[in-house]
Design a protein around this motif. Structure first.
Motif, PDB file in Angstrom:
ATOM      1  N   LYS A 135      35.163  41.382  -7.201  1.00  0.00           N
ATOM      2  CA  LYS A 135      35.011  42.081  -5.767  1.00  0.00           C
ATOM      3  C   LYS A 135      36.269  42.638  -5.318  1.00  0.00           C
ATOM      4  CE  LYS A 135      31.636  38.332  -4.348  1.00  0.00           C
ATOM      5  NZ  LYS A 135      31.684  37.072  -3.592  1.00  0.00           N
ATOM      6  N   THR A 136      37.506  42.159  -5.900  1.00  0.00           N
ATOM      7  CA  THR A 136      38.743  42.696  -5.417  1.00  0.00           C
ATOM      8  C   THR A 136      38.700  44.097  -6.069  1.00  0.00           C
ATOM      9  OG1 THR A 136      39.743  40.586  -5.609  1.00  0.00           O
ATOM     10  CG2 THR A 136      41.242  42.608  -6.023  1.00  0.00           C
ATOM     11  N   LYS A 137      38.286  44.424  -6.985  1.00  0.00           N
ATOM     12  CA  LYS A 137      38.335  45.550  -7.754  1.00  0.00           C
ATOM     13  C   LYS A 137      37.311  46.849  -6.842  1.00  0.00           C
ATOM     14  CE  LYS A 137      37.326  48.521 -11.592  1.00  0.00           C
ATOM     15  NZ  LYS A 137      37.006  48.555 -13.227  1.00  0.00           N
ATOM     16  N   ASN A 138      36.257  45.975  -6.614  1.00  0.00           N
ATOM     17  CA  ASN A 138      35.510  46.950  -5.562  1.00  0.00           C
ATOM     18  C   ASN A 138      35.924  47.189  -4.114  1.00  0.00           C
ATOM     19  OD1 ASN A 138      33.459  47.087  -7.744  1.00  0.00           O
ATOM     20  ND2 ASN A 138      32.225  45.300  -6.977  1.00  0.00           N
ATOM     21  N   ALA A 139      36.720  46.399  -3.789  1.00  0.00           N
ATOM     22  CA  ALA A 139      37.261  46.385  -2.498  1.00  0.00           C
ATOM     23  C   ALA A 139      38.357  47.406  -2.540  1.00  0.00           C
ATOM     24  CB  ALA A 139      37.926  45.133  -1.962  1.00  0.00           C
ATOM     25  N   ILE A 140      39.065  47.572  -3.582  1.00  0.00           N
ATOM     26  CA  ILE A 140      40.275  48.507  -3.687  1.00  0.00           C
ATOM     27  C   ILE A 140      39.750  49.838  -3.877  1.00  0.00           C
ATOM     28  CG2 ILE A 140      41.904  49.135  -5.407  1.00  0.00           C
ATOM     29  CD1 ILE A 140      42.648  46.411  -6.109  1.00  0.00           C
ATOM     30  N   LYS A 141      38.530  49.940  -4.588  1.00  0.00           N
ATOM     31  CA  LYS A 141      37.850  51.108  -4.828  1.00  0.00           C
ATOM     32  C   LYS A 141      37.363  51.862  -3.678  1.00  0.00           C
ATOM     33  CE  LYS A 141      35.166  53.493  -8.612  1.00  0.00           C
ATOM     34  NZ  LYS A 141      34.406  52.946  -9.737  1.00  0.00           N
ATOM     35  N   LYS A 142      36.811  50.832  -2.730  1.00  0.00           N
ATOM     36  CA  LYS A 142      36.146  51.320  -1.452  1.00  0.00           C
ATOM     37  C   LYS A 142      37.315  51.576  -0.500  1.00  0.00           C
ATOM     38  CE  LYS A 142      33.432  49.674   2.426  1.00  0.00           C
ATOM     39  NZ  LYS A 142      32.623  50.532   2.618  1.00  0.00           N
ATOM     40  N   ALA A 143      38.198  51.004  -0.580  1.00  0.00           N
ATOM     41  CA  ALA A 143      39.671  51.261   0.365  1.00  0.00           C
ATOM     42  C   ALA A 143      40.181  52.760  -0.017  1.00  0.00           C
ATOM     43  CB  ALA A 143      40.681  50.464   0.218  1.00  0.00           C
ATOM     44  N   PHE A 144      40.201  52.921  -1.404  1.00  0.00           N
ATOM     45  CA  PHE A 144      40.751  54.309  -1.795  1.00  0.00           C
ATOM     46  C   PHE A 144      40.067  55.169  -1.366  1.00  0.00           C
ATOM     47  CE2 PHE A 144      43.856  53.323  -5.533  1.00  0.00           C
ATOM     48  CZ  PHE A 144      44.750  52.572  -4.636  1.00  0.00           C
ATOM     49  N   LYS A 145      38.469  55.180  -1.749  1.00  0.00           N
ATOM     50  CA  LYS A 145      37.535  56.153  -1.354  1.00  0.00           C
ATOM     51  C   LYS A 145      37.618  56.314   0.203  1.00  0.00           C
ATOM     52  CE  LYS A 145      33.756  55.725  -4.675  1.00  0.00           C
ATOM     53  NZ  LYS A 145      32.243  55.184  -4.756  1.00  0.00           N
ATOM     54  N   ASN A 146      37.707  55.353   1.048  1.00  0.00           N
ATOM     55  CA  ASN A 146      37.710  55.550   2.451  1.00  0.00           C
ATOM     56  C   ASN A 146      38.813  56.646   2.932  1.00  0.00           C
ATOM     57  OD1 ASN A 146      35.692  53.905   3.231  1.00  0.00           O
ATOM     58  ND2 ASN A 146      37.132  52.207   3.902  1.00  0.00           N
ATOM     59  N   GLN A 147      39.964  56.349   2.177  1.00  0.00           N
ATOM     60  CA  GLN A 147      41.279  57.349   2.413  1.00  0.00           C
ATOM     61  C   GLN A 147      40.795  58.754   2.006  1.00  0.00           C
ATOM     62  OE1 GLN A 147      45.717  58.189   1.155  1.00  0.00           O
ATOM     63  NE2 GLN A 147      44.952  55.967   0.955  1.00  0.00           N
ATOM     64  N   LEU A 148      40.101  58.952   0.882  1.00  0.00           N
ATOM     65  CA  LEU A 148      39.818  60.340   0.259  1.00  0.00           C
ATOM     66  C   LEU A 148      38.797  60.813   1.239  1.00  0.00           C
ATOM     67  CD1 LEU A 148      39.450  59.313  -3.438  1.00  0.00           C
ATOM     68  CD2 LEU A 148      41.318  60.520  -2.445  1.00  0.00           C
ATOM     69  N   GLU A 149      38.024  59.956   1.594  1.00  0.00           N
ATOM     70  CA  GLU A 149      37.075  60.545   2.961  1.00  0.00           C
ATOM     71  C   GLU A 149      37.714  60.689   4.251  1.00  0.00           C
ATOM     72  OE1 GLU A 149      33.715  57.810   2.527  1.00  0.00           O
ATOM     73  OE2 GLU A 149      33.468  58.477   0.448  1.00  0.00           O
ATOM     74  N   GLY A 150      38.887  60.351   4.591  1.00  0.00           N
ATOM     75  CA  GLY A 150      39.554  60.701   5.817  1.00  0.00           C
ATOM     76  C   GLY A 150      38.909  59.554   6.855  1.00  0.00           C
ATOM     77  N   LYS A 151      38.735  58.313   6.414  1.00  0.00           N
ATOM     78  CA  LYS A 151      38.105  57.197   7.309  1.00  0.00           C
ATOM     79  C   LYS A 151      39.294  56.515   8.047  1.00  0.00           C
ATOM     80  CE  LYS A 151      33.334  56.201   5.539  1.00  0.00           C
ATOM     81  NZ  LYS A 151      32.746  55.425   4.762  1.00  0.00           N
ATOM     82  N   GLY A 152      40.414  56.798   7.411  1.00  0.00           N
ATOM     83  CA  GLY A 152      41.591  55.891   8.297  1.00  0.00           C
ATOM     84  C   GLY A 152      42.037  54.645   7.615  1.00  0.00           C
TER      85      GLY A 152
END
Lengths: 245, 360
Positions: A187-204
């Motif tokens: 779950k931690t890995k998935n959360a990190i991945k989502k957080a990085f993707k958020n940044q790549l998508e400019g979500k803040g």
């Protein structure tokens, strides 16, 4: 023979981490490395390190990194990301760094909605300096500067950073995970991945708070630390997504 | 380029933009607020970024981050705020990060007064943070000089990969003067400057462990720390040849006025009046206060000079300690001082200079 598992390339070959036995920093570093490998972003990633054990990774991770003044990682990341928007910028900070000396920098970066990712290691104690009380130390938990245990009357109560930041309008993603069992590691890995993707998508602003242990300064062997997380830490720091927008 | 009429603080900001500064972070404090205010409207026009930080501590850390990414970056503050910035300045010095910052100094210590003073001399020249590092420190005495030195300061910062300080006082910061602005660097030039730093900046590198960017404000190895310190010491020594001073009517001077910034400028106007009275006065004005222009004091004619007059807006006198080192007991040194936000008057300087000449 089919290769089904190999070391992440984002950890340098032939390097030793320097973390204590049972420390979960190594686990989180591995997860970050795997996420960077899977997203293929090593050539555009920069990490801003906090002061303390979290800074021990500087010598063996393969990505660009800078060490921030104690507590200032979110401010350093702000300057770096604003001037290099194509670089993936994440901070890696412990609880003393992020929630005590860096409280203003953390809150303000979150409030501005900086397009950065914060990896927050919460083990309820100052590790490198030798087990002093942190803002996240549990009530009753002993620390070298609270030898009789944290008491709420003198020391106040543990700070819940995800919930505190959830009072702000700007943050995109606030999540609390742990690494105390294989399921939570995934779950931690998935959360990190989502957080990085958020940044790549400019979500803040995204923050992944990871509840971990400190066998050395908790004075418990690594396995007992896992029980302590389950029985004491997680009731105080419930896991889950606090904000996702 | 036509002359324009500008306030010192705003002219500094414009000069910074023209030399390629594309990031500024700062926090409000009097008397330097016009610098962040100017940047907040000017930087977006040139594709730059302004951030009002949550504190001086955060602002200088933002500059540390932006400069670690290769962008010419700046911050500014005034005395008590500069103390707060000393953390980040020390980190920039240790990690070899080029940046420029401005101290529009005011009366101190503590919160002091918001009026002009020169009481941060020791902090600016001897210890701008922990760890014994040194910095190039420019001390302009006019708006034009503030512009020229700011323009140059970014080149010096990049050349040596170190922080550079522009030390002014509230007078130079807030007065308006005609000024000729230097040329605006093109977007291509600004991009090229950033690209030239790519090897060490935090902009991502190939998966090649040897060549990743690693910004280190310290090192685990005491051996590396010592060799870094030795390199630093050699660098600081090499700067001595770049010390700058204005020497005015020194050849036959019997009384030599000395100082930096606005005090020295007031001193220069006093020299002209003294000369008209028949008193052979001269002046040494330090334009860089680190490195200190010790050599200029060797140009004094010690057979003729009766005394040196140190002029400072600081009590106790601070600049005088470097003057003593430079003069080496070759002439008596007296002081003309004011403090706490009171501005030096020419009359006080004239009186002190005449007194030296009257003494037997």
């Amino acid at each position: 023979m089919e290769l089904i598992y190999s070391r992440t390339k984002t950890i340098q070959e032939d390097k030793v981490s320097g973390f204590c036995p049972g420390c979960m920093h190594g686990t989180v570093m591995k997860l970050i490395g795997e996420v960077i490998d899977e997203l293929g972003i090593i050539e555009k990633t920069a990490c801003v390190l906090g002061i303390g054990c979290c800074g021990l990774q500087m010598d063996y991770m393969a990505y660009d990194n800078a060490t921030a003044p104690h507590g200032r990682a979110c401010a350093v990341a702000t300057g770096l990301k604003r001037t290099n928007p194509d670089t993936l910028v994440f901070t890696y900070q412990g609880d003393g760094d992020l929630a005590s000396i860096g409280l203003a920098e953390t809150m303000s970066a979150a409030n501005r909605g900086e397009n950065i990712t914060v990896i927050f290691i919460n083990n309820g104690i100052y590790g490198m300096t030798g087990g002093q009380m942190a803002p996240t130390t549990l009530v009753g938990m002993k620390a070298s500067t609270a030898p009789f245990g944290r008491n709420a009357k003198d020391h106040g109560y543990p700070m819940h950073m995800c919930e505190i930041l959830n009072q702000l309008t700007a943050p995109a993603y606030l999540v609390r995970t742990s690494c105390n069992n294989p399921q939570n590691v995934m779950k931690t890995k998935n959360a990190i991945k989502k957080a990085f993707k958020n940044q790549l998508e400019g979500k803040g602003f995204s923050m992944v708070e990871i509840v971990t242990s400190c066998p050395t300064n908790w004075g418990l062997d690594p396995l007992k630390c896992l029980d302590y997380i389950e029985e004491k830490m997680l009731p105080e720091y419930p896991l889950g997504v606090i904000r996702d927008r | 380029m036509a002359r324009v009429f500008m306030k010192g603080t705003e002219a500094i900001a414009e000069a910074a933009v023209r030399t390629g500064c594309r990031f500024f972070a700062g926090y409000p404090i009097t008397p330097q607020n016009e610098i962040p205010e100017y940047f907040s409207r000017r930087l977006p026009e040139v594709g730059g970024v302004f951030v009002q930080g949550e504190s001086e501590v955060a602002s200088v850390s933002m500059v540390y981050g932006a400069a670690s990414g290769g962008t010419r970056s700046m911050t500014s503050s005034s005395s008590p705020g500069i103390s707060l910035k000393s953390e980040g300045i020390s980190y920039c010095a240790a990690a070899r990060i080029p940046m420029v910052y401005v101290n529009v100094s005011r009366g101190g210590p503590g919160v002091g007064s918001i009026q002009p003073a020169q009481m941060d001399y020791l902090q600016a020249t001897k210890a701008s943070g922990n760890g014994g590092f040194r910095m190039r420190v420019f001390a302009p005495a006019s708006v034009q000089e503030a512009v020229d030195m700011t323009y140059k300061a970014f080149d010096v910062a990049d050349q040596y990969r170190r922080p550079v300080l522009i030390l002014i006082d509230g007078v130079v910061g807030t007065m308006m003067e005609p000024v000729e602005l230097p040329p605006m660097k093109s977007d291509e030039e600004v991009a090229a400057m950033k690209e030239a730093k790519k090897a060490w900046t935090l902009t991502g590198h190939k998966l090649d462990y040897a060549h990743r960017a690693w910004i280190q404000p310290g090192n685990w190895s005491t051996k590396v720390m010592q060799s870094d310190s030795e390199e630093d010491a050699a660098l600081y020594k090499s700067w001595q040849k770049e010390a700058e001073a204005e020497e005015f009517m020194l050849d036959d001077a019997e009384v030599v006025l000395t100082g930096y910034g606005i005090s020295a400028r007031i001193g220069k106007s006093a020299v002209k009046i003294l000369r008209a009275e028949g008193i052979k006065a001269g002046l040494i004005r330090a334009k860089t206060v680190y490195p200190f222009p010790y050599e200029a004091y060797d140009h004094i004619n010690y057979k003729k000079v009766k005394g040196i007059l140190d002029i400072e807006m600081s009590i106790p006198a601070l600049f005088v300690e470097d003057v003593q080192v430079a003069v080496k007991d070759r002439a008596p040194i007296s002081t003309c001082l004011c403090s706490g936000g009171n501005i030096m008057t020419r009359e006080a300087v004239l009186t002190a200079a005449r007194k030296i000449m009257e003494a037997k």
